[in-house]
Design a protein around this motif. Sequence first.
Motif, PDB file in Angstrom:
ATOM      1  N   GLU A   7       0.386  -1.161  -0.252  1.00 35.84           N
ATOM      2  CA  GLU A   7      -0.080  -0.177   0.250  1.00 35.84           C
ATOM      3  C   GLU A   7       0.529   1.435   0.416  1.00 35.84           C
ATOM      4  OE1 GLU A   7      -2.560  -0.432   3.274  1.00 35.84           O
ATOM      5  OE2 GLU A   7      -3.386  -2.479   2.166  1.00 35.84           O
ATOM      6  N   VAL A   8       1.851   1.610   0.982  1.00 41.39           N
ATOM      7  CA  VAL A   8       3.146   1.779   0.519  1.00 41.39           C
ATOM      8  C   VAL A   8       3.863   2.279  -0.483  1.00 41.39           C
ATOM      9  CG1 VAL A   8       4.658   3.425   2.229  1.00 41.39           C
ATOM     10  CG2 VAL A   8       3.488   1.690   3.032  1.00 41.39           C
ATOM     11  N   ILE A   9       3.765   1.021  -1.330  1.00 46.23           N
ATOM     12  CA  ILE A   9       4.732   1.456  -2.434  1.00 46.23           C
ATOM     13  C   ILE A   9       3.829   2.282  -3.216  1.00 46.23           C
ATOM     14  CG2 ILE A   9       5.640  -0.135  -4.583  1.00 46.23           C
ATOM     15  CD1 ILE A   9       5.778  -2.093  -2.022  1.00 46.23           C
ATOM     16  N   LEU A  10       2.976   1.476  -3.570  1.00 51.25           N
ATOM     17  CA  LEU A  10       1.300   2.219  -4.540  1.00 51.25           C
ATOM     18  C   LEU A  10       1.132   3.617  -4.033  1.00 51.25           C
ATOM     19  CD1 LEU A  10      -0.339  -0.620  -4.691  1.00 51.25           C
ATOM     20  CD2 LEU A  10       1.133  -0.184  -6.349  1.00 51.25           C
ATOM     21  N   ARG A  11       1.187   4.138  -3.064  1.00 52.46           N
ATOM     22  CA  ARG A  11       0.942   5.362  -2.381  1.00 52.46           C
ATOM     23  C   ARG A  11       1.940   5.858  -3.243  1.00 52.46           C
ATOM     24  NH1 ARG A  11       1.618   6.395   3.494  1.00 52.46           N
ATOM     25  NH2 ARG A  11       3.807   6.816   2.801  1.00 52.46           N
ATOM     26  N   GLU A  12       3.889   5.889  -2.640  1.00 49.44           N
ATOM     27  CA  GLU A  12       4.387   6.412  -2.950  1.00 49.44           C
ATOM     28  C   GLU A  12       4.389   6.350  -4.546  1.00 49.44           C
ATOM     29  OE1 GLU A  12       6.765   8.432  -1.374  1.00 49.44           O
ATOM     30  OE2 GLU A  12       5.588   7.613   0.202  1.00 49.44           O
ATOM     31  N   GLY A  13       4.580   5.129  -5.113  1.00 49.71           N
ATOM     32  CA  GLY A  13       5.068   5.125  -6.547  1.00 49.71           C
ATOM     33  C   GLY A  13       6.245   4.238  -7.232  1.00 49.71           C
ATOM     34  N   PRO A  14       5.899   2.762  -7.822  1.00 46.29           N
ATOM     35  CA  PRO A  14       6.745   2.159  -7.088  1.00 46.29           C
ATOM     36  C   PRO A  14       7.583   2.403  -8.081  1.00 46.29           C
ATOM     37  CG  PRO A  14       4.715   0.716  -7.859  1.00 46.29           C
ATOM     38  CD  PRO A  14       4.531   2.776  -7.633  1.00 46.29           C
ATOM     39  N   ASP A  15       7.699   2.866  -9.367  1.00 45.02           N
ATOM     40  CA  ASP A  15       9.123   3.549  -9.765  1.00 45.02           C
ATOM     41  C   ASP A  15      10.085   4.841  -8.978  1.00 45.02           C
ATOM     42  OD1 ASP A  15       7.093   5.724  -9.711  1.00 45.02           O
ATOM     43  OD2 ASP A  15       8.093   7.149 -11.750  1.00 45.02           O
ATOM     44  N   THR A  16       9.626   5.361  -7.869  1.00 43.83           N
ATOM     45  CA  THR A  16      10.677   5.618  -7.293  1.00 43.83           C
ATOM     46  C   THR A  16      10.906   5.603  -6.119  1.00 43.83           C
ATOM     47  OG1 THR A  16       8.550   6.392  -4.935  1.00 43.83           O
ATOM     48  CG2 THR A  16       8.531   7.695  -7.329  1.00 43.83           C
ATOM     49  N   ILE A  17      10.551   3.827  -6.302  1.00 47.72           N
ATOM     50  CA  ILE A  17      11.348   3.474  -5.083  1.00 47.72           C
ATOM     51  C   ILE A  17      12.558   2.303  -5.295  1.00 47.72           C
ATOM     52  CG2 ILE A  17      11.177   1.444  -2.487  1.00 47.72           C
ATOM     53  CD1 ILE A  17       7.768   2.226  -2.814  1.00 47.72           C
ATOM     54  N   GLY A  18      13.539   1.349  -4.307  1.00 40.04           N
ATOM     55  CA  GLY A  18      14.960   1.499  -5.312  1.00 40.04           C
ATOM     56  C   GLY A  18      15.019  -0.104  -3.920  1.00 40.04           C
ATOM     57  N   ALA A  19      14.845   0.517  -3.241  1.00 37.22           N
ATOM     58  CA  ALA A  19      14.924  -0.694  -1.737  1.00 37.22           C
ATOM     59  C   ALA A  19      14.305  -0.559  -1.333  1.00 37.22           C
ATOM     60  CB  ALA A  19      16.770  -0.217  -1.475  1.00 37.22           C
ATOM     61  N   ILE A  20      14.168  -1.922   0.566  1.00 36.81           N
ATOM     62  CA  ILE A  20      13.302  -1.771   1.566  1.00 36.81           C
ATOM     63  C   ILE A  20      14.326  -2.252   2.695  1.00 36.81           C
ATOM     64  CG2 ILE A  20      12.220  -4.417   0.556  1.00 36.81           C
ATOM     65  CD1 ILE A  20      10.017  -3.271   2.655  1.00 36.81           C
ATOM     66  N   CYS A  21      15.148  -1.965   3.660  1.00 35.41           N
ATOM     67  CA  CYS A  21      15.759  -1.610   4.309  1.00 35.41           C
ATOM     68  C   CYS A  21      14.650  -2.722   5.856  1.00 35.41           C
ATOM     69  CB  CYS A  21      16.350  -0.713   4.836  1.00 35.41           C
ATOM     70  SG  CYS A  21      17.188  -0.761   6.018  1.00 35.41           S
ATOM     71  N   LEU A  22      15.163  -3.837   6.255  1.00 34.19           N
ATOM     72  CA  LEU A  22      14.394  -4.084   6.847  1.00 34.19           C
ATOM     73  C   LEU A  22      14.980  -5.611   7.713  1.00 34.19           C
ATOM     74  CD1 LEU A  22      10.992  -6.025   4.270  1.00 34.19           C
ATOM     75  CD2 LEU A  22      11.134  -3.932   6.490  1.00 34.19           C
ATOM     76  N   GLU A  23      15.069  -5.270   9.410  1.00 33.18           N
ATOM     77  CA  GLU A  23      15.128  -5.835  10.374  1.00 33.18           C
ATOM     78  C   GLU A  23      14.863  -7.493  10.064  1.00 33.18           C
ATOM     79  OE1 GLU A  23      17.152  -4.706  14.370  1.00 33.18           O
ATOM     80  OE2 GLU A  23      15.154  -3.289  13.694  1.00 33.18           O
ATOM     81  N   THR A  24      15.721  -8.733  10.324  1.00 32.44           N
ATOM     82  CA  THR A  24      15.231  -9.785   9.505  1.00 32.44           C
ATOM     83  C   THR A  24      13.821  -9.930  10.876  1.00 32.44           C
ATOM     84  OG1 THR A  24      17.088 -10.882   8.154  1.00 32.44           O
ATOM     85  CG2 THR A  24      15.737 -12.704   9.168  1.00 32.44           C
ATOM     86  N   MET A  25      14.781  -9.889  11.763  1.00 31.90           N
ATOM     87  CA  MET A  25      13.787 -10.152  13.025  1.00 31.90           C
ATOM     88  C   MET A  25      14.040  -9.141  13.550  1.00 31.90           C
ATOM     89  SD  MET A  25      14.499 -13.356  15.976  1.00 31.90           S
ATOM     90  CE  MET A  25      13.819 -13.337  16.896  1.00 31.90           C
ATOM     91  N   THR A  26      13.212  -8.389  14.207  1.00 34.29           N
ATOM     92  CA  THR A  26      12.988  -6.504  14.314  1.00 34.29           C
ATOM     93  C   THR A  26      13.841  -7.670  16.360  1.00 34.29           C
ATOM     94  OG1 THR A  26      11.446  -5.558  13.568  1.00 34.29           O
ATOM     95  CG2 THR A  26      12.049  -4.449  15.460  1.00 34.29           C
ATOM     96  N   ALA A  27      14.979  -6.464  16.522  1.00 34.74           N
ATOM     97  CA  ALA A  27      15.929  -6.574  18.364  1.00 34.74           C
ATOM     98  C   ALA A  27      14.953  -5.813  18.835  1.00 34.74           C
ATOM     99  CB  ALA A  27      17.357  -6.455  17.712  1.00 34.74           C
TER     100      ALA A  27
END
Length: 460
Positions: A210-230
Motif C-alpha cells: 500500500e505504501v509502495i503504490l502510494r509513493e509510486g513503485p518507480d520511485t522506490i529502490g529498496a526496502i531495509c528491514l531487520e530480519t527479526m526486529t531486535a
Amino acid sequence: MDAVLAKNDNSDVIAADKAHVWHHLIQHKTFETVDPRIIVEGKGLRVWDAAGKEHLDGVSGGVWTVNVGYGRETIADAVRDQLVKMNFFANTLGSVPGALFAERLISKMPGMSRVFYSNSGSEANEKVFKMVRQISKQHHGGKKSKILYRDRDYHGTTITALSAGGQGERSAHYGPFTPGFVAVPHCLEYRNQYDSAEAYGERAADAIEEVILREGPDTIGAICLETMTAGGGVIVPPEGYWERVQEICKRHQILIHLDEVVCGVGRLGTWFGYQQFGIKPDFVTMAKGVASGYAAISCTVTTEEVFDMFKDASGDPLSYFRDISTYAGCAAGPAAALENMRIIEDEDLLENTLSMGARLMENLEGLKEKHAVVGDVRGRGLFAGVELVSDRETKEPANEAKVQAVAGHCMAQGVIIGMTNRALPGFNNTLCLAPALIATADDIDHLTSSIDEALTAVFS
C-alpha cells in the motif's frame, strides 16, 4: 574468582571513568550520587565487576554481541598473531584474513557473492543506502531512489541510519534527517493494527505494498528491514510475511536489504536469520556476532548482480562504488571473525542454540502462565523478548519504571538482562534476552528463575 577480584583496588579506574567517560544510553546525573559499574573480567557467560561481583550475562555484552562467550584465548591469539604480521593496510588493497574470511562467509550464504568490509552495523547499513542511491543515478535516471524502512526497526546511530529507523525515541531531537526514507508498518501480531487477525503476516506485508503504490513503485529502490526486529521489541515475523514481502518486491523491482546486525552469525540457530524464512536478499548486513566483540568488523554482503552494476560502465570515472572505511583495513577484524566462525562450527553452537533456545522459550511460557504481567513471549534461538503489560485484556504496556525495576532486580541478583531502551514512546516494556550461543541448561534456568523472582518482587 569473586575473592580474587575483590582484593583489587579499582578506585582509581572508577574515578577516572566517573570524571571522563561519556557512557552510552545513560543519564549521567545518576553518577553524581553513585559510581558507574566497571566490568573487569569475563569468562564464558560470566562477567565480574570492579567490586568482584559475578554476573550471568543474559544479553551477550549488553547489546547481543559476544556470541561465543568471553575469554576465548584462540581468538585473542589469532588477533595478536595477525597484528604482529600485518596490522593494517587500507582496503583499497587486500589482506590475507580479509580474503579468507570473505570466502568462508560466502560459503554460508548461497546466492550471495561479495563482501564489503567496514566497522559497525551503522556503517554497514549506510553502505547499502549509498549503493541504492548510486544504482538509482546510474541505472534508473535518478528514479527509484527512495528506501522503505519499517516501524520499530533500528539500523544504526548515524543521521542517515536514524532516517531509516522506526524508533521515535532514538531519533528524537536529531533531525532534520536525510530525505527519501519512507516508513512502512511493523509486523508485531501481538499489537495488530488491522481489523482482522486472520492471515496477519500477509496483511502486514500487504501494508507495505500500500505504501509502495502510494509513493509510486518507480520511485522506490529498496526496502531495509531487520530480519527479526531486535531493540524494537524482539519481533518474530509472522507466518506468510516474508513470502509476501519477497513477492511484492519482485513485482515492483525493489531490492531487499536485510539487516542482520543482531540476528546474524548463529543467533537464531542458523548462520543467518533469513535462512529460516526462505528469503533471497540482495543485501545482507551484519556486525556484532561476526567477531563476537573481539575486534571491530562489519560486512555488507551483496549478490553478483548488484556487484556487476558498479563495473558495467568502466569508462565512467564515477561508475564504481567510491566508498572507503578506514578501519576496514585493520586485519584484526577478519582474523577474529575466522576464528569465531571456527568455534561456532567445531563446538556445534548452532545446534546448541536451537536446543537451548527451545528451553528458553519453554521457561518463558512458564513465566507467562505464572505472572499476569507477562503479556507475550516471543523469539527464536537464543533471542527472546518478554512483553510486560499492566492489563492482559487491554494490553496496556507496563509502567516503564517497573520494567526497569525488573531489570534492576535481576542485576542485583547477579543476572544481566536487557529491555527496550529509549526506543518506542510508551512501549519500552519488553525484556530482552540474548545469552551467548554456548549457554547451558543451567544457564537458561538461572536466567529465567531470576526473572521469575524479579517479576514477583516488582509486581506483587
